[in-house]
Structure formats: C-alpha cells, structure tokens
Design a protein around this motif. Structure first.
Motif, PDB file in Angstrom:
ATOM      1  N   PRO A   5       0.590  -1.295   0.105  1.00  0.00           N
ATOM      2  CA  PRO A   5       0.234   0.005   0.005  1.00  0.00           C
ATOM      3  C   PRO A   5       0.936   1.224  -0.125  1.00  0.00           C
ATOM      4  CG  PRO A   5      -0.946  -1.654   1.434  1.00  0.00           C
ATOM      5  CD  PRO A   5       0.355  -2.034   1.113  1.00  0.00           C
ATOM      6  N   MET A   6       0.431   2.311  -0.879  1.00  0.00           N
ATOM      7  CA  MET A   6       1.291   3.596  -0.829  1.00  0.00           C
ATOM      8  C   MET A   6       1.776   4.043   0.647  1.00  0.00           C
ATOM      9  SD  MET A   6      -0.039   7.268  -2.580  1.00  0.00           S
ATOM     10  CE  MET A   6      -0.910   7.759  -1.130  1.00  0.00           C
ATOM     11  N   TRP A   7       0.809   3.932   1.637  1.00  0.00           N
ATOM     12  CA  TRP A   7       1.321   4.748   2.861  1.00  0.00           C
ATOM     13  C   TRP A   7       2.345   3.692   3.435  1.00  0.00           C
ATOM     14  CZ3 TRP A   7      -0.310   9.336   2.522  1.00  0.00           C
ATOM     15  CH2 TRP A   7      -1.331   9.650   1.816  1.00  0.00           C
ATOM     16  N   SER A   8       2.624   2.601   3.251  1.00  0.00           N
ATOM     17  CA  SER A   8       3.453   1.679   4.031  1.00  0.00           C
ATOM     18  C   SER A   8       4.866   2.280   3.711  1.00  0.00           C
ATOM     19  CB  SER A   8       3.441   0.316   3.216  1.00  0.00           C
ATOM     20  OG  SER A   8       4.107   0.302   2.015  1.00  0.00           O
ATOM     21  N   ALA A   9       5.210   2.897   3.042  1.00  0.00           N
ATOM     22  CA  ALA A   9       6.719   3.413   3.047  1.00  0.00           C
ATOM     23  C   ALA A   9       6.957   4.449   3.838  1.00  0.00           C
ATOM     24  CB  ALA A   9       6.854   4.340   1.581  1.00  0.00           C
ATOM     25  N   LEU A  10       6.090   5.108   4.493  1.00  0.00           N
ATOM     26  CA  LEU A  10       6.111   5.933   5.473  1.00  0.00           C
ATOM     27  C   LEU A  10       6.484   5.344   6.906  1.00  0.00           C
ATOM     28  CD1 LEU A  10       3.126   8.176   4.977  1.00  0.00           C
ATOM     29  CD2 LEU A  10       5.355   8.895   4.426  1.00  0.00           C
ATOM     30  N   LYS A  11       6.468   4.175   7.038  1.00  0.00           N
ATOM     31  CA  LYS A  11       6.949   3.275   8.409  1.00  0.00           C
ATOM     32  C   LYS A  11       8.521   3.621   8.372  1.00  0.00           C
ATOM     33  CE  LYS A  11       7.640  -1.289   6.495  1.00  0.00           C
ATOM     34  NZ  LYS A  11       6.958  -2.670   6.539  1.00  0.00           N
ATOM     35  N   HIS A  12       9.136   3.971   7.336  1.00  0.00           N
ATOM     36  CA  HIS A  12      10.511   4.055   7.199  1.00  0.00           C
ATOM     37  C   HIS A  12      10.870   5.573   7.684  1.00  0.00           C
ATOM     38  CE1 HIS A  12      11.504   0.254   5.637  1.00  0.00           C
ATOM     39  NE2 HIS A  12      10.543   0.467   4.510  1.00  0.00           N
ATOM     40  N   GLN A  13      11.444   5.788   9.080  1.00  0.00           N
ATOM     41  CA  GLN A  13      11.404   7.240   9.388  1.00  0.00           C
ATOM     42  C   GLN A  13      12.377   7.919   8.610  1.00  0.00           C
ATOM     43  OE1 GLN A  13      13.958   7.783  13.198  1.00  0.00           O
ATOM     44  NE2 GLN A  13      12.239   8.839  13.914  1.00  0.00           N
ATOM     45  N   ALA A  14      13.375   7.510   7.925  1.00  0.00           N
ATOM     46  CA  ALA A  14      14.092   8.403   7.230  1.00  0.00           C
ATOM     47  C   ALA A  14      13.251   8.944   6.056  1.00  0.00           C
ATOM     48  CB  ALA A  14      15.248   7.679   6.494  1.00  0.00           C
ATOM     49  N   PHE A  15      12.658   7.874   5.279  1.00  0.00           N
ATOM     50  CA  PHE A  15      11.732   8.319   4.085  1.00  0.00           C
ATOM     51  C   PHE A  15      10.691   9.198   4.541  1.00  0.00           C
ATOM     52  CE2 PHE A  15       8.035   7.966   1.597  1.00  0.00           C
ATOM     53  CZ  PHE A  15       8.735   8.071   0.287  1.00  0.00           C
ATOM     54  N   ARG A  16      10.074   9.085   5.864  1.00  0.00           N
ATOM     55  CA  ARG A  16       9.211  10.107   6.358  1.00  0.00           C
ATOM     56  C   ARG A  16       9.733  11.594   6.102  1.00  0.00           C
ATOM     57  NH1 ARG A  16       7.849   6.497  10.653  1.00  0.00           N
ATOM     58  NH2 ARG A  16       8.671   8.010  12.139  1.00  0.00           N
ATOM     59  N   TRP A  17      11.019  11.682   6.774  1.00  0.00           N
ATOM     60  CA  TRP A  17      11.481  13.137   6.577  1.00  0.00           C
ATOM     61  C   TRP A  17      11.425  13.565   5.156  1.00  0.00           C
ATOM     62  CZ3 TRP A  17      10.862  15.621  10.694  1.00  0.00           C
ATOM     63  CH2 TRP A  17      11.254  14.963  12.148  1.00  0.00           C
ATOM     64  N   LEU A  18      11.863  12.989   4.406  1.00  0.00           N
ATOM     65  CA  LEU A  18      12.029  13.217   2.956  1.00  0.00           C
ATOM     66  C   LEU A  18      10.710  13.558   2.341  1.00  0.00           C
ATOM     67  CD1 LEU A  18      13.714  13.516   0.284  1.00  0.00           C
ATOM     68  CD2 LEU A  18      13.267  11.088  -0.255  1.00  0.00           C
ATOM     69  N   PHE A  19       9.737  12.786   2.832  1.00  0.00           N
ATOM     70  CA  PHE A  19       8.188  13.042   2.223  1.00  0.00           C
ATOM     71  C   PHE A  19       7.757  14.353   2.763  1.00  0.00           C
ATOM     72  CE2 PHE A  19       3.800  12.752   3.631  1.00  0.00           C
ATOM     73  CZ  PHE A  19       3.193  12.466   2.295  1.00  0.00           C
ATOM     74  N   PHE A  20       7.954  14.556   3.788  1.00  0.00           N
ATOM     75  CA  PHE A  20       7.381  15.832   4.562  1.00  0.00           C
ATOM     76  C   PHE A  20       8.203  16.792   4.084  1.00  0.00           C
ATOM     77  CE2 PHE A  20       5.913  13.099   8.220  1.00  0.00           C
ATOM     78  CZ  PHE A  20       4.565  13.276   8.079  1.00  0.00           C
ATOM     79  N   SER A  21       9.379  16.937   3.704  1.00  0.00           N
ATOM     80  CA  SER A  21      10.254  17.915   3.183  1.00  0.00           C
ATOM     81  C   SER A  21       9.919  18.091   1.704  1.00  0.00           C
ATOM     82  CB  SER A  21      11.591  17.574   3.052  1.00  0.00           C
ATOM     83  OG  SER A  21      12.508  18.273   2.493  1.00  0.00           O
ATOM     84  N   THR A  22       9.415  17.242   1.149  1.00  0.00           N
ATOM     85  CA  THR A  22       9.241  17.308  -0.268  1.00  0.00           C
ATOM     86  C   THR A  22       7.921  17.925  -0.189  1.00  0.00           C
ATOM     87  OG1 THR A  22      10.172  15.197  -1.034  1.00  0.00           O
ATOM     88  CG2 THR A  22       8.482  16.222  -2.537  1.00  0.00           C
ATOM     89  N   LEU A  23       6.872  17.377   0.641  1.00  0.00           N
ATOM     90  CA  LEU A  23       5.471  18.027   0.610  1.00  0.00           C
ATOM     91  C   LEU A  23       5.670  19.677   1.059  1.00  0.00           C
ATOM     92  CD1 LEU A  23       2.263  17.833   0.778  1.00  0.00           C
ATOM     93  CD2 LEU A  23       2.737  17.288   2.993  1.00  0.00           C
ATOM     94  N   VAL A  24       6.219  20.048   1.793  1.00  0.00           N
ATOM     95  CA  VAL A  24       6.306  21.435   2.073  1.00  0.00           C
ATOM     96  C   VAL A  24       6.951  22.346   1.234  1.00  0.00           C
ATOM     97  CG1 VAL A  24       7.202  23.128   3.557  1.00  0.00           C
ATOM     98  CG2 VAL A  24       6.519  21.084   4.698  1.00  0.00           C
ATOM     99  N   SER A  25       7.954  21.737   0.378  1.00  0.00           N
ATOM    100  CA  SER A  25       8.456  22.508  -0.503  1.00  0.00           C
ATOM    101  C   SER A  25       7.834  22.724  -1.646  1.00  0.00           C
ATOM    102  CB  SER A  25      10.112  21.978  -0.923  1.00  0.00           C
ATOM    103  OG  SER A  25       9.983  20.688  -1.502  1.00  0.00           O
ATOM    104  N   LEU A  26       7.043  21.600  -2.184  1.00  0.00           N
ATOM    105  CA  LEU A  26       6.154  21.579  -3.270  1.00  0.00           C
ATOM    106  C   LEU A  26       4.941  22.502  -3.188  1.00  0.00           C
ATOM    107  CD1 LEU A  26       5.809  17.873  -4.361  1.00  0.00           C
ATOM    108  CD2 LEU A  26       6.548  19.814  -5.734  1.00  0.00           C
ATOM    109  N   ILE A  27       4.568  22.736  -1.879  1.00  0.00           N
ATOM    110  CA  ILE A  27       3.567  23.453  -1.862  1.00  0.00           C
ATOM    111  C   ILE A  27       4.010  25.083  -1.859  1.00  0.00           C
ATOM    112  CG2 ILE A  27       1.910  24.696   0.164  1.00  0.00           C
ATOM    113  CD1 ILE A  27       1.751  21.962   1.520  1.00  0.00           C
ATOM    114  N   GLY A  28       4.969  25.652  -1.426  1.00  0.00           N
ATOM    115  CA  GLY A  28       5.565  26.676  -1.677  1.00  0.00           C
ATOM    116  C   GLY A  28       6.037  27.000  -3.012  1.00  0.00           C
ATOM    117  N   SER A  29       6.569  26.000  -3.842  1.00  0.00           N
ATOM    118  CA  SER A  29       6.791  25.796  -5.203  1.00  0.00           C
ATOM    119  C   SER A  29       5.583  26.276  -6.118  1.00  0.00           C
ATOM    120  CB  SER A  29       7.432  24.743  -5.663  1.00  0.00           C
ATOM    121  OG  SER A  29       8.709  24.732  -4.991  1.00  0.00           O
ATOM    122  N   LYS A  30       4.429  25.611  -5.962  1.00  0.00           N
ATOM    123  CA  LYS A  30       3.336  25.667  -6.447  1.00  0.00           C
ATOM    124  C   LYS A  30       2.546  27.179  -6.416  1.00  0.00           C
ATOM    125  CE  LYS A  30       3.158  21.447  -7.875  1.00  0.00           C
ATOM    126  NZ  LYS A  30       3.459  21.071  -9.081  1.00  0.00           N
TER     127      LYS A  30
END
Length: 404
Positions: A5-30
C-alpha cells in the motif's frame, strides 16, 4: 512482496522526513510559480517575457541537468538536498527584495532556481531506494507523485487567490519559508554518500548517459516514455485551445479540466501500488501508457464537455500508472554508483521530449485543428506502446529477476 500500500513507505523514518520535506517545498513552489508568471506578465503586459522565463527554466533542466548529475553520485545526497533548498530560499527572497521590476534579473533567478531544482531532483530520487525496502519502492514513488498532484489540486488555485488578493510578494515569502522548513526536515536524514569515484568529471557525465542506450531495460523504458511524451505533451500545450475553441467552456472550464486531471493523478497514485502487486511494473507501465494514449485520442473524437471531464480524470489516473513504475524501473535498473547521473539524464530526456511536443502542437494545430492533433497524438502514443509490446515489452531488470 512488490506492491505494498502507498502509505507503507512512511513506516521508514528516514523516508518520512524526505516525504514531509518534499510536501512542504512543493506547496511553496506551486504558489511561487503562479506568482512568478503573474509578475512577468503584470510588469510587461507581454507574453514574450513569460515564455522567456519558462524557456530559461527548461534550458537549465534539459541541458544542465545531465551535466550536474555526477554531483549526486560523488557527494552526500542529503547535503546536496539541504544546500539546494537553502539556495532556492535565497534566490526566491531576491525576487520581492529587488527583482520584481527587472525582467532580465527575474529570468536569471528563474534559471538558477531550475539549476538547483535539477540538483535536488537527481539527489532525492536517487536516495529513495536507499531509504525504503525494495518491496516498498513503488509505494515510495507513488507517495512522491501523490504529494506533487496534491499540491496541484490544493494550492495552485489558492495561489491564484492569494496573488490576486494581496499581491505576489507574500507568495514569494511563503515559498522562502517552505524551502527553509524543507531543509530543516532533511537534517534528520542519515548520511547518503555517493558511491562513485572522483575521476574526470566530464567522463563521469558521459558514463551516466551511455546506459540510456546500452542497457536494454533503460533503453526501452526511457525511449518509450520519451516518444510518448513527445506526442502526448501536445495536450498540455493545447489544453486551453481545446477548452475555449472546441468545447466552448472558457478559461474557467479549462481550470476545471486541469483540476480533474490532477484529482485523477492523486487517485492513480493510490491505486498503482496495488496494481503492481498483481502485475509486473513493466506491464503496468505499458498498459497505463497505452490506454492513456487512447483517452487522449478520444478527447478529439468526442469533443463534449462531459466526456472531456471523464477523460481528464482517466488520463490523470493513467499518468500515475505509468510514471510511478517507470521511475521504479529506472531506479532499480541503474547501478547504485550511476543512479544520480542516470536519473538526471532521464529527467533531461523527458524535458526535451516535452519541448518537442510543445513545438509539434504549435506547428500542427494551425494546419490541422486542435481535434485532429489530439486524435493523431493519442494514436501515436498507443501505437508506440504497441510496437514495444510486440517486440517483447520492457525486460525485467536483472536485480529483480534474481530477487524473484
């Protein structure tokens, strides 16, 4: 098992930080992108400057992207991502401070923004396989696609309201803050050292380009997607013409169609990992791309607003169906020491293909009309996929064959 399932990757703590970083930067970029184009047109009342700024960004990504690829293979990818976000925060801050009245300076800043975006792209995408398990690679790529489309759906319209209501300067400052927050999230990542040696730099650039035609998996995957993008990207160039000229639904209708496509892409990001759990990545990639071409052709065959809306949702969903597995195929087929360079070359190839599609749209539409161009382009995409399928499809990467 591939296809978590798509959300399963978030169980990896390091990827969670990359995910949240990407989300925040994309919001600003749009929000930033809407403000940038608004400033370019407001200050000049000339669409040429809008085209020049977009062209400068394309040039940076398509031409300099592969030249910068070795950085992600030689140096710590975490450090490259943090630096890219901090530099972009500085460049965006320069716009409201002293660049809004100077179009040449604004174009230079847009060019430099795209340069550091290319560095971030190759570093972040080449880092993903090191942050999640092999079985969750498609889930991780789906999440990255999801946040991009989610930002399209949720924040592009908000950006228009913000810029219209209080002016572009606040939008730029929001983007500055988003890059700073994104950089702060990335600090929590583990070190992600590059695996390549530090020999001749330009030899390293060439070394990252050769696998695109020497490796059969990469050659067929990237080649098929590039050919499809060259024809399929006419939709992006002619969307406004289709909405206003063929469907007679105006600019507002065009905005609705774009939102429907983005919503479909969000849905596709949720569904794709489950499909890959039942079919191979290669099958999902070719199936999604081939059916996408048929829906594109149908928008020209049936130019009715209701069908156009249905087709846009389907095309958005199918876009995720071929983009997610394509990214996973490239990541797994690329040797770890070449991954940054190959992904940079992959991104550059796609940018170049989109430029070709935009050129084709401009040349063909006045001669054939928008409906005929959409029919021909969609048919060409599906035929390209059919040819690849008949010739044996996309080979399974050797690493995946051994794992299975």
């Amino acid at each position: 098992m591939i296809g978590q399932p798509m959300w399963s990757a978030l169980k990896h703590q390091a990827f969670r930080w990359l995910f949240f970083s990407t989300l925040v930067s994309l919001i600003g970029s749009k929000i930033h992108r809407v403000a940038l184009l608004f400033v370019a047109y407001q200050e000049t009342q000339n669409a040429v400057w809008v085209s020049l700024i977009l062209g400068a960004q394309f040039l940076a990504k398509a031409v300099l992207g592969p030249l910068l690829g070795p950085l992600a293979d030689r140096y710590d990818r975490k450090t490259l991502m943090v630096i890219s976000n901090l530099v972009r925060a500085f460049l965006v801050a320069c716009i409201p401070l002293f660049a809004m009245g100077s179009m040449p300076l604004l174009m230079v800043l847009a060019f430099l923004m795209a340069v550091f975006e290319s560095i971030y792209y190759s570093a972040s995408n080449s880092a993903i396989p090191d942050l999640v398990s092999k079985s969750e690679l498609d889930s991780a790529n789906s999440l990255i696609t999801f946040v991009d489309r989610f930002a399209d759906v949720s924040f592009v319209a908000l950006a228009g309201v913000l810029v219209a209501g209080v002016g572009p300067a606040p939008a730029f400052w929001i983007d500055v803050v988003s890059y700073l927050i994104a950089a702060a999230f990335l600090v929590f990542l583990p070190t992600l050292p590059g695996k390549a040696g530090k020999g001749n730099y330009f030899a390293a650039v060439a070394e990252g380009l050769r696998p695109l035609w020497q490796n059969p998996v990469l050659r067929r995957t990237v080649g098929t997607l590039a050919l499809a993008a060259a024809f399929g990207s006419v939709e992006a160039a002619l969307g406004i013409v289709y909405a206003i000229g063929a469907l007679k639904i105006g600019v507002q209708g065009f905005g609705v169609l774009e939102a429907l496509m983005a919503a479909g892409a969000v849905l596709g990001a949720l569904i794709t990992p489950f499909l890959i759990g039942r079919l191979s990545r290669e099958t999902v990639f070719l199936m999604g791309l081939g059916i996408w071409g048929l829906f594109l052709a149908s928008t020209g065959l049936f130019p009715f607003p209701l069908w156009a809306g249905i087709a846009m949702v389907a095309m958005g969903l199918l876009n995720s169906m071929f983009i997610v597995p394509a990214r996973s195929i490239v990541q797994t087929a690329a040797p770890p020491e070449l991954r940054g360079r190959i992904l940079a070359a992959f991104g550059s190839t796609m940018q170049s293909a989109v430029l070709i599609g935009t050129f084709l749209a401009g040349v063909l539409e006045p001669r054939l009309g928008v409906l005929a161009v959409l029919i021909l382009s969609g048919t060409a995409v599906s035929l390209a996929v059919l040819v690849v399928y008949v010739r044996g499809g996309i080979p399974t990467p050797l690493s995946e064959t051994k794992a299975s």
